[in-house]
Write a protein that holds these residues in place. Structure first.
Motif, PDB file in Angstrom:
ATOM      1  N   VAL A  85       0.860  -1.181   0.000  1.00 28.24           N
ATOM      2  CA  VAL A  85       0.000   0.000   0.000  1.00 28.24           C
ATOM      3  C   VAL A  85       0.896   1.231   0.000  1.00 28.24           C
ATOM      4  CG1 VAL A  85      -1.651   1.374   1.338  1.00 28.24           C
ATOM      5  CG2 VAL A  85      -1.933  -1.101   1.177  1.00 28.24           C
ATOM      6  N   PHE A  86       0.620   2.162  -0.906  1.00 31.91           N
ATOM      7  CA  PHE A  86       1.380   3.406  -0.999  1.00 31.91           C
ATOM      8  C   PHE A  86       0.760   4.421  -0.056  1.00 31.91           C
ATOM      9  CE2 PHE A  86       2.325   7.366  -3.676  1.00 31.91           C
ATOM     10  CZ  PHE A  86       3.620   7.490  -3.203  1.00 31.91           C
ATOM     11  N   ASN A  87       1.469   4.730   1.022  1.00 32.43           N
ATOM     12  CA  ASN A  87       1.003   5.735   1.971  1.00 32.43           C
ATOM     13  C   ASN A  87       1.659   7.076   1.679  1.00 32.43           C
ATOM     14  OD1 ASN A  87      -0.843   4.288   3.562  1.00 32.43           O
ATOM     15  ND2 ASN A  87       0.807   3.322   4.725  1.00 32.43           N
ATOM     16  N   LEU A  88       0.889   8.135   1.875  1.00 30.82           N
ATOM     17  CA  LEU A  88       1.346   9.470   1.480  1.00 30.82           C
ATOM     18  C   LEU A  88       0.830  10.517   2.449  1.00 30.82           C
ATOM     19  CD1 LEU A  88       2.635  11.323  -0.757  1.00 30.82           C
ATOM     20  CD2 LEU A  88       0.365  11.351  -1.820  1.00 30.82           C
ATOM     21  N   GLY A  89       1.736  11.393   2.862  1.00 29.27           N
ATOM     22  CA  GLY A  89       1.361  12.579   3.614  1.00 29.27           C
ATOM     23  C   GLY A  89       1.846  13.799   2.852  1.00 29.27           C
ATOM     24  N   ILE A  90       1.005  14.798   2.717  1.00 28.91           N
ATOM     25  CA  ILE A  90       1.354  16.018   1.979  1.00 28.91           C
ATOM     26  C   ILE A  90       1.273  17.205   2.926  1.00 28.91           C
ATOM     27  CG2 ILE A  90       0.662  17.575   0.103  1.00 28.91           C
ATOM     28  CD1 ILE A  90      -0.267  15.138  -1.459  1.00 28.91           C
ATOM     29  N   GLU A  91       2.258  18.078   2.853  1.00 26.49           N
ATOM     30  CA  GLU A  91       2.322  19.263   3.712  1.00 26.49           C
ATOM     31  C   GLU A  91       1.841  20.484   2.920  1.00 26.49           C
ATOM     32  OE1 GLU A  91       6.291  19.569   5.554  1.00 26.49           O
ATOM     33  OE2 GLU A  91       6.629  17.527   4.805  1.00 26.49           O
ATOM     34  N   PRO A  92       0.579  20.886   3.062  1.00 31.83           N
ATOM     35  CA  PRO A  92       0.058  21.991   2.253  1.00 31.83           C
ATOM     36  C   PRO A  92       0.440  23.374   2.787  1.00 31.83           C
ATOM     37  CG  PRO A  92      -1.679  21.077   3.612  1.00 31.83           C
ATOM     38  CD  PRO A  92      -0.457  20.256   3.882  1.00 31.83           C
ATOM     39  N   GLU A  93       1.046  24.174   1.927  1.00 29.84           N
ATOM     40  CA  GLU A  93       1.361  25.570   2.222  1.00 29.84           C
ATOM     41  C   GLU A  93       0.533  26.450   1.286  1.00 29.84           C
ATOM     42  OE1 GLU A  93       6.061  24.850   3.476  1.00 29.84           O
ATOM     43  OE2 GLU A  93       5.569  25.781   1.547  1.00 29.84           O
ATOM     44  N   PHE A  94       0.083  27.590   1.788  1.00 37.15           N
ATOM     45  CA  PHE A  94      -0.753  28.466   0.972  1.00 37.15           C
ATOM     46  C   PHE A  94      -0.741  29.874   1.568  1.00 37.15           C
ATOM     47  CE2 PHE A  94      -3.184  26.302   4.198  1.00 37.15           C
ATOM     48  CZ  PHE A  94      -3.963  27.296   4.778  1.00 37.15           C
ATOM     49  N   VAL A  98       1.232  -5.330   3.190  1.00 40.44           N
ATOM     50  CA  VAL A  98      -0.133  -5.623   3.628  1.00 40.44           C
ATOM     51  C   VAL A  98      -0.172  -6.772   4.622  1.00 40.44           C
ATOM     52  CG1 VAL A  98      -2.406  -6.379   2.848  1.00 40.44           C
ATOM     53  CG2 VAL A  98      -1.114  -4.739   1.486  1.00 40.44           C
ATOM     54  N   THR A  99       0.683  -7.750   4.447  1.00 42.99           N
ATOM     55  CA  THR A  99       0.668  -8.932   5.314  1.00 42.99           C
ATOM     56  C   THR A  99       1.164  -8.620   6.718  1.00 42.99           C
ATOM     57  OG1 THR A  99       1.036 -10.369   3.397  1.00 42.99           O
ATOM     58  CG2 THR A  99       1.486 -11.300   5.569  1.00 42.99           C
ATOM     59  N   THR A 100       2.312  -7.944   6.801  1.00 39.86           N
ATOM     60  CA  THR A 100       2.923  -7.682   8.109  1.00 39.86           C
ATOM     61  C   THR A 100       2.474  -6.360   8.722  1.00 39.86           C
ATOM     62  OG1 THR A 100       4.843  -6.563   7.148  1.00 39.86           O
ATOM     63  CG2 THR A 100       4.967  -8.967   7.379  1.00 39.86           C
ATOM     64  N   LYS A 101       1.847  -5.500   7.887  1.00 40.09           N
ATOM     65  CA  LYS A 101       1.455  -4.145   8.317  1.00 40.09           C
ATOM     66  C   LYS A 101       2.665  -3.291   8.668  1.00 40.09           C
ATOM     67  CE  LYS A 101      -2.840  -5.367   7.929  1.00 40.09           C
ATOM     68  NZ  LYS A 101      -3.605  -4.990   6.724  1.00 40.09           N
ATOM     69  N   GLU A 102       3.834  -3.678   8.161  1.00 40.15           N
ATOM     70  CA  GLU A 102       5.062  -2.922   8.427  1.00 40.15           C
ATOM     71  C   GLU A 102       5.395  -1.990   7.273  1.00 40.15           C
ATOM     72  OE1 GLU A 102       7.616  -6.009  11.278  1.00 40.15           O
ATOM     73  OE2 GLU A 102       8.335  -5.474   9.266  1.00 40.15           O
ATOM     74  N   ASN A 103       5.940  -0.847   7.609  1.00 39.24           N
ATOM     75  CA  ASN A 103       6.481   0.086   6.626  1.00 39.24           C
ATOM     76  C   ASN A 103       7.826  -0.478   6.146  1.00 39.24           C
ATOM     77  OD1 ASN A 103       7.693   2.197   5.252  1.00 39.24           O
ATOM     78  ND2 ASN A 103       7.372   3.712   6.868  1.00 39.24           N
ATOM     79  N   ILE A 104       7.953  -0.807   4.881  1.00 47.04           N
ATOM     80  CA  ILE A 104       9.181  -1.446   4.402  1.00 47.04           C
ATOM     81  C   ILE A 104      10.346  -0.454   4.332  1.00 47.04           C
ATOM     82  CG2 ILE A 104       7.842  -3.136   3.095  1.00 47.04           C
ATOM     83  CD1 ILE A 104       8.835  -1.774   0.525  1.00 47.04           C
ATOM     84  N   PHE A 105      10.083   0.827   4.617  1.00 44.98           N
ATOM     85  CA  PHE A 105      11.160   1.817   4.711  1.00 44.98           C
ATOM     86  C   PHE A 105      11.663   1.977   6.150  1.00 44.98           C
ATOM     87  CE2 PHE A 105       9.368   4.430   0.884  1.00 44.98           C
ATOM     88  CZ  PHE A 105       9.683   3.388   0.030  1.00 44.98           C
ATOM     89  N   ASP A 106      11.064   1.247   7.082  1.00 41.43           N
ATOM     90  CA  ASP A 106      11.362   1.437   8.505  1.00 41.43           C
ATOM     91  C   ASP A 106      12.507   0.514   8.937  1.00 41.43           C
ATOM     92  OD1 ASP A 106      11.422   1.848  11.210  1.00 41.43           O
ATOM     93  OD2 ASP A 106       9.265   1.586  11.515  1.00 41.43           O
ATOM     94  N   ALA A 107      13.711   1.083   9.008  1.00 42.83           N
ATOM     95  CA  ALA A 107      14.898   0.300   9.381  1.00 42.83           C
ATOM     96  C   ALA A 107      14.863  -0.123  10.845  1.00 42.83           C
ATOM     97  CB  ALA A 107      16.164   1.099   9.096  1.00 42.83           C
ATOM     98  N   SER A 108      14.110   0.574  11.685  1.00 50.38           N
ATOM     99  CA  SER A 108      14.032   0.188  13.100  1.00 50.38           C
ATOM    100  C   SER A 108      13.304  -1.148  13.260  1.00 50.38           C
ATOM    101  CB  SER A 108      13.306   1.267  13.909  1.00 50.38           C
ATOM    102  OG  SER A 108      11.936   1.315  13.593  1.00 50.38           O
ATOM    103  N   LYS A 109      12.472  -1.498  12.273  1.00 49.20           N
ATOM    104  CA  LYS A 109      11.745  -2.765  12.318  1.00 49.20           C
ATOM    105  C   LYS A 109      12.417  -3.836  11.453  1.00 49.20           C
ATOM    106  CE  LYS A 109       8.158  -1.169  14.710  1.00 49.20           C
ATOM    107  NZ  LYS A 109       6.928  -0.803  14.003  1.00 49.20           N
ATOM    108  N   ARG A 110      12.998  -3.411  10.330  1.00 44.31           N
ATOM    109  CA  ARG A 110      13.494  -4.368   9.346  1.00 44.31           C
ATOM    110  C   ARG A 110      15.017  -4.427   9.253  1.00 44.31           C
ATOM    111  NH1 ARG A 110       9.184  -5.487   5.702  1.00 44.31           N
ATOM    112  NH2 ARG A 110      10.634  -5.953   4.005  1.00 44.31           N
ATOM    113  N   GLY A 111      15.666  -3.445   9.889  1.00 42.19           N
ATOM    114  CA  GLY A 111      17.128  -3.386   9.827  1.00 42.19           C
ATOM    115  C   GLY A 111      17.619  -2.639   8.606  1.00 42.19           C
TER     116      GLY A 111
END
Length: 456
Positions: A121-130, A251-264
């Protein structure tokens, strides 16, 4: 239809009288028809037809083409917090009973399905400035009644307090919508603000940012002001960015695959001295490889490229990226690997973006890097505005497009973009951007005339 029936009962019980089945044009501008609640079931079935060929950059140009229908996403139902008689829906365009291939939201859903096939799943947060501005006899002025004197009002307590009536109403609605508001502030520009709320999947985030712009405009108007999402309203002030913070969830593990604290940390990451996963670097590599074409989507206006500068007429650095590069916590690079959260931050996008398209192409580019294990090269952690040896150390280093024309050319020449976005869509989009370039570039301005009339 059970889901629609249940939702209809809920909407009626909450006093909703009208519905908007809304979609966006190629610019990300919302379009809709207003449907009385009595015709809700018809709307859900795609009763509302639109001649999209009459809009810029949507395809189906000509009076001989049939209309598109809006098919609302019932999960996106949003009762307007400021007028609960109305409910807004994000919608997909359908043509002849099938999702319309040039609909921005359909394009993002196709990209998300590509990730889903990889169990991601592609998760995204956007920081809106205006900017929020007042019209005065002397021209546009910040919303606040008292002007800040100094190079930048960033984080100024007095300035944000003066904007209280507007910000209090806006943030109250963001909280009511359940978006996870966690901060808001006076930004670097005079009359500029940033509202930060939680991340979620990319389709939902794009829906929320589309609704957010609609909401901000109406609230500003109520307070006698104008909300602007123009990337660079003033040559001597900060641009309005929309940084994309991206991550991938298994989706299976619910882990962020960019998270080195969980995956090393990965082997490649270890070689570069980075506490991140190798998947983070592969995704980064894909974004860098397709950065020139990506800019045509994330920075889509003529004005956008007046913001992608190191300084220009500003009193100090712009804090906007100018180089195709990445670094550890480096805000002068296009891509930043923040050390306080496991994601990739693209600092190039601005607030004029169509967020469905910017999300879709970002995901495609990152997945391409992930599939091919693209090495992004050595991170650049210096101030890239000042560094003289960055070119020697950064294998992937290149100047981001300087103009909309340069970015549009890169998109047109990208076989990858044609493959993932559709050749027809790329041709439609590029033609629209070249038209915009021509309209702006060939205009002779008073400033230009004053400079060159008797220059030689």
């Amino acid at each position: 239809m059970a889901e629609a029936s249940d939702l209809l009962k809920k909407l009626k019980s909450e006093g909703v009288e009208y519905c908007y089945a809304s979609y966006v044009d190629v610019h990300g501008v919302s379009k809709t028809k207003c449907v009385p609640i009595a015709h809700f079931n018809d709307m859900v079935g795609g009763s509302e037809l639109f001649t999209v060929g009459a809009l810029e950059g949507m395809g189906l140009v000509g009076p001989h083409f049939d209309e598109c229908a809006t098919v609302p996403d019932l999960a996106s139902a949003t009762i307007l917090p400021w007028d609960r008689r109305y409910c807004w829906f994000a919608s997909d365009l359908h043509f002849h009973g099938e999702p319309y291939q040039n609909c921005s939201r359909v394009i993002l859903k196709r990209a998300s399905e590509k990730a889903a096939k990889r169990n991601l799943v592609f998760n995204l947060g956007i920081e809106p400035e205006f900017y929020v501005l007042r019209r005065t006899e002397k021209g546009l002025a910040p919303f606040q009644s008292e002007t800040f004197h100094g190079p930048t009002p960033a984080y100024d307590l007095h300035q944000i307090s003066l904007a209280g009536p507007f910000l209090e109403e806006l943030t109250r609605y963001v909280e009511e919508l359940g978006w996870g508001l966690y901060s808001f502030d006076q930004e670097g520009g005079h009359g500029q603000f940033e509202i930060d709320f939680g991340y979620t999947d990319a389709v939902t985030t794009a829906d929320r940012l589309t609704f957010f712009r609609f909401m901000v405009k109406l609230i500003a108007h109520k307070h006698g002001a104008v909300a602007s999402f123009m990337p660079k309203p003033f040559s001597n002030d900060f641009r309005s960015g929309a940084h994309h913070n991206m991550s991938l969830m298994d989706v299976t593990t619910k882990e962020n695959i960019f998270d080195a604290s969980k995956r090393g940390a990965g082997t490649l990451a270890h070689n570069y001295g980075l506490p991140v996963t190798d998947e983070t670097l592969y995704f980064t590599g894909g974004l860098l490889e397709h950065a020139q074409a990506l800019c045509a989507i994330t920075c889509p206006t003529f004005n956008s490229y007046k913001g992608l500068i190191a300084q220009g007429e500003m009193p100090d650095m712009s804090w906007a990226p100018v180089l195709r590069a990445y670094g550890r916590n480096n805000r002068s690079a296009m891509l930043r690997l923040p050390m306080n959260r496991p994601c990739i931050e693209n600092r190039a996008p601005d607030m004029s973006a169509n967020f469905y398209l910017s999300s879709a192409f970002s995901l495609h580019a990152g997945l391409d890097g992930l599939d091919r294990k693209t090495d992004p090269g050595m991170p650049l952690n210096d101030n890239l505005y000042l560094s003289r040896d960055a070119a020697q150390r950064g294998r992937n280093l290149r100047r981001l497009p300087r103009t909309l024309l340069e970015a549009a050319d890169a998109l047109e020449e990208s076989d990858f973009a044609r493959e993932v976005l559709g050749a027809e869509f790329v041709d439609i989009y590029v033609a629209q951007k070249r038209k915009e370039w021509d309209a702006q570039f060939y205009m002779v301005t008073p400033t230009e005339r004053d400079r060159y009339l008797t220059f030689v």
